[in-house]
Design a protein around this motif. Structure first.
Motif, short mmCIF file in Angstrom:
data_model
loop_
_atom_site.label_atom_id
_atom_site.label_comp_id
_atom_site.label_asym_id
_atom_site.label_seq_id
_atom_site.Cartn_x
_atom_site.Cartn_y
_atom_site.Cartn_z
N VAL A 173 0.84 -1.20 0.00
CA VAL A 173 0.00 0.00 0.00
C VAL A 173 0.87 1.25 0.00
N ARG A 174 1.88 1.24 0.85
CA ARG A 174 2.79 2.40 0.90
C ARG A 174 3.58 2.53 -0.40
N GLU A 175 3.98 1.40 -0.97
CA GLU A 175 4.79 1.42 -2.19
C GLU A 175 4.00 1.95 -3.38
N TRP A 176 2.71 1.58 -3.48
CA TRP A 176 1.94 1.92 -4.67
C TRP A 176 1.11 3.18 -4.54
N GLU A 177 1.02 3.74 -3.37
CA GLU A 177 0.16 4.91 -3.17
C GLU A 177 0.46 6.06 -4.13
N PRO A 178 1.72 6.36 -4.44
CA PRO A 178 1.98 7.48 -5.36
C PRO A 178 1.42 7.27 -6.76
N TYR A 179 1.11 6.03 -7.12
CA TYR A 179 0.61 5.74 -8.46
C TYR A 179 -0.90 5.90 -8.58
N PHE A 180 -1.57 6.10 -7.46
CA PHE A 180 -3.02 6.22 -7.47
C PHE A 180 -3.45 7.51 -6.78
N PRO A 181 -3.35 8.64 -7.47
CA PRO A 181 -3.81 9.90 -6.87
C PRO A 181 -5.30 9.84 -6.59
N LYS A 182 -5.71 10.56 -5.57
CA LYS A 182 -7.12 10.56 -5.18
C LYS A 182 -7.97 11.07 -6.34
N PRO A 183 -8.92 10.27 -6.83
CA PRO A 183 -9.73 10.70 -7.98
C PRO A 183 -10.87 11.61 -7.56
#
Length: 495
Positions: free
Chosen positions: A467-477
């Protein structure tokens, strides 16, 4: 004394009688399954696995297959509806496949494949109170395909609206308002999330209908920003009928000589400024250890199963950028060929197929950030740094994943292996059972933030690091009508 002895004997008889009655009741309950403390004992092999399969009017499924040839704009799909959705049988004249179980399967056919497996599922029930889940065999993806071009929004939505109205009238639906219902759609989630009623907008709006939002939906690609859709594997070309066919194929992939370090099978996306495909193609062309199978609109190279599988079998690593949406069928074909996939965005695999793949993505794949490619990082150099022992262990992990990512022949049964259908069905029964129990216990799920839906599947596995690793790839829509906006798939080809 005789009176006391008589009373004593009568008391013993009464006690013995009560014990016998108690034991008889226990035996009766045990034979039918009884809750004892926190454990359930039952001799019913289907206990906890019963699924209610709706007998839908044929216009919601089988008629779509029958009418395929009458829809001139949809003729290219007709040939893929044979053999229970597997398509035509492939011959092994070029020696690329094994001798049995290979078909020219379309990547959008999973809903037909799933329904044919459910018809043979041994734990189907018509007892709504025994069922742990309710399966709705609506061919949502086929309904999308037949009306997507040349029809207005109301026509595209008609079957979806009719289906949910039909379901809402059913007593089975009313028990938990559809929370224990699921269906399978053979397309990406974006095809069913049209945000307006403008005819120019893509797709239909099934997944935005209030009743549909109560259901769970299995698709070949889920949304990272919604809570009720879940990704299951794309179909591949291989549909074995017995364990030995799988084991033989796995052994062959272990022994296959791989003369290319990496390869890419696909077409550029010149109209997409964010696509890295052109850069991957350029690196393949300029490398002495890279290989390219380039695809064009009229190029049949990539539509030949033998060409695709031959390329993957001859390569150590297979580049898997985003397709027309986050995911692509090619990732599953490469794994089937024992080729280690290289991903560039976590939404292409890691946050999608959490039911089917290992938690540690480093065991079976390589991740190169999308932005690194834009900075001209050398793929050859990056992959060449991985030592031979690590490559061998990764390939073994990939080959071990094969059974979990293929759909077996429904007319037979794998004995010691679970395939993609088995794993998907177990997972969705577990999921909807929890949703139903939450409703019984008064847990509404209001604390879940829908736009962070991608996180919850990882957290269920205890994978907080991912979750921490991938969070930058999914900006809040942004939110639209209570649902998160996202990428919209507007391309038909998957190359």
């Amino acid at each position: 004394m005789e009176s006391k002895s008589y009373v004593f004997q009568q008391s013993h008889i009464c006690v013995i009688g009560l014990i016998c009655a108690f034991l008889s009741l226990c035996l009766l309950y045990f034979n039918n399954g009884v809750f004892v403390g926190k454990f359930i004992w039952s001799n019913d092999p289907c206990d906890g696995r019963y699924v209610y399969v709706y007998d839908l009017p044929s216009r919601f499924n089988e008629d779509m297959i029958t009418e395929c040839k009458r829809n001139q704009k949809w003729l290219n799909m007709c040939k893929h509806t044979t053999n229970g959705g597997f398509g035509k049988l492939l011959s092994n004249t070029e020696g690329v496949f094994s001798d049995h179980g290979w078909y020219d399967t379309n990547h959008f056919n999973v809903e037909v494949i799933f329904f044919n497996r459910m018809k043979r599922y041994k734990c189907v029930t018509k007892d709504a109170f025994a069922a742990k889940a309710f399966y709705v065999p609506f061919y949502l993806g086929f309904d999308f395909a037949r009306y997507i071009f040349g029809f207005n929004a109301s026509v595209r939505d008609a079957a979806s609206i009719e289906l949910v109205e039909w379901l809402r009238k059913r007593d089975e639906w009313k028990i938990y308002n559809g929370k224990d219902h699921f269906l399978v759609a053979g397309r990406p989630t974006w095809d069913f999330r049209r945000k307006t009623d403008e005819d120019s907008d893509w797709g239909n709006k099934f997944l935005l209908l209030p009743a549909a939002r109560n259901m769970s939906v299995l698709l070949i690609e889920s949304s990272p920003s919604n809570l009720n859709d879940f990704a299951i594997p794309y179909p591949t070309y291989f549909h074995p009928s017995k364990d030995s066919e799988v084991f033989d194929w796995q052994d062959r992939m272990r022994k296959t000589e791989r003369k290319w370090l990496f390869c890419f099978v696909g077409a550029p996306r010149p109209g997409d400024p964010n696509s890295i495909r052109s850069r991957l193609i350029e690196q393949c062309k300029n490398s002495s250890v890279g290989r390219l199978l380039e695809c064009g609109v009229d190029d049949k190279n990539c539509h030949s199963p033998s060409n695709v599988m031959r390329m993957f079998q001859s390569s150590v690593f297979c580049l898997q950028p985003e397709g027309d949406s986050y995911t692509r069928r090619s990732a599953f074909d490469s794994i089937l060929a024992g080729c280690i996939p290289v991903f560039f965005h976590p939404g292409s695999f890691y946050t999608q197929y959490t039911w089917h793949v290992p938690k540690n993505h480093k065991k079976y794949s390589v991740f190169i950030p999308h932005d690194d490619i834009k900075k001209n990082v050398s793929i050859e150099q990056r992959l060449g740094q991985i030592d031979a022992n690590t490559v061998k262990m990764m390939r073994e992990e990939v080959i071990n994943m094969i059974p979990r990512l293929i759909y077996a022949d429904p007319d037979s049964k794998l004995e010691t292996l679970e395939d993609a259908f088995d794993i998907s069905l177990k997972a969705i029964i577990r999921k909807v059972s929890k949703l139903r129990q939450d409703k019984i216990d008064g847990r509404t799920g209001d604390d879940l933030v829908e736009e962070y839906g991608w996180k919850y599947a990882l957290l269920e596995q205890g994978d907080e690091a991912a979750v921490r690793e991938w969070e930058p790839y999914f900006p809040k829509p942004k939110l639209h009508n209570g649902s998160a906006d996202g990428l919209v798939n507007k391309q038909e080809p998957q190359t």
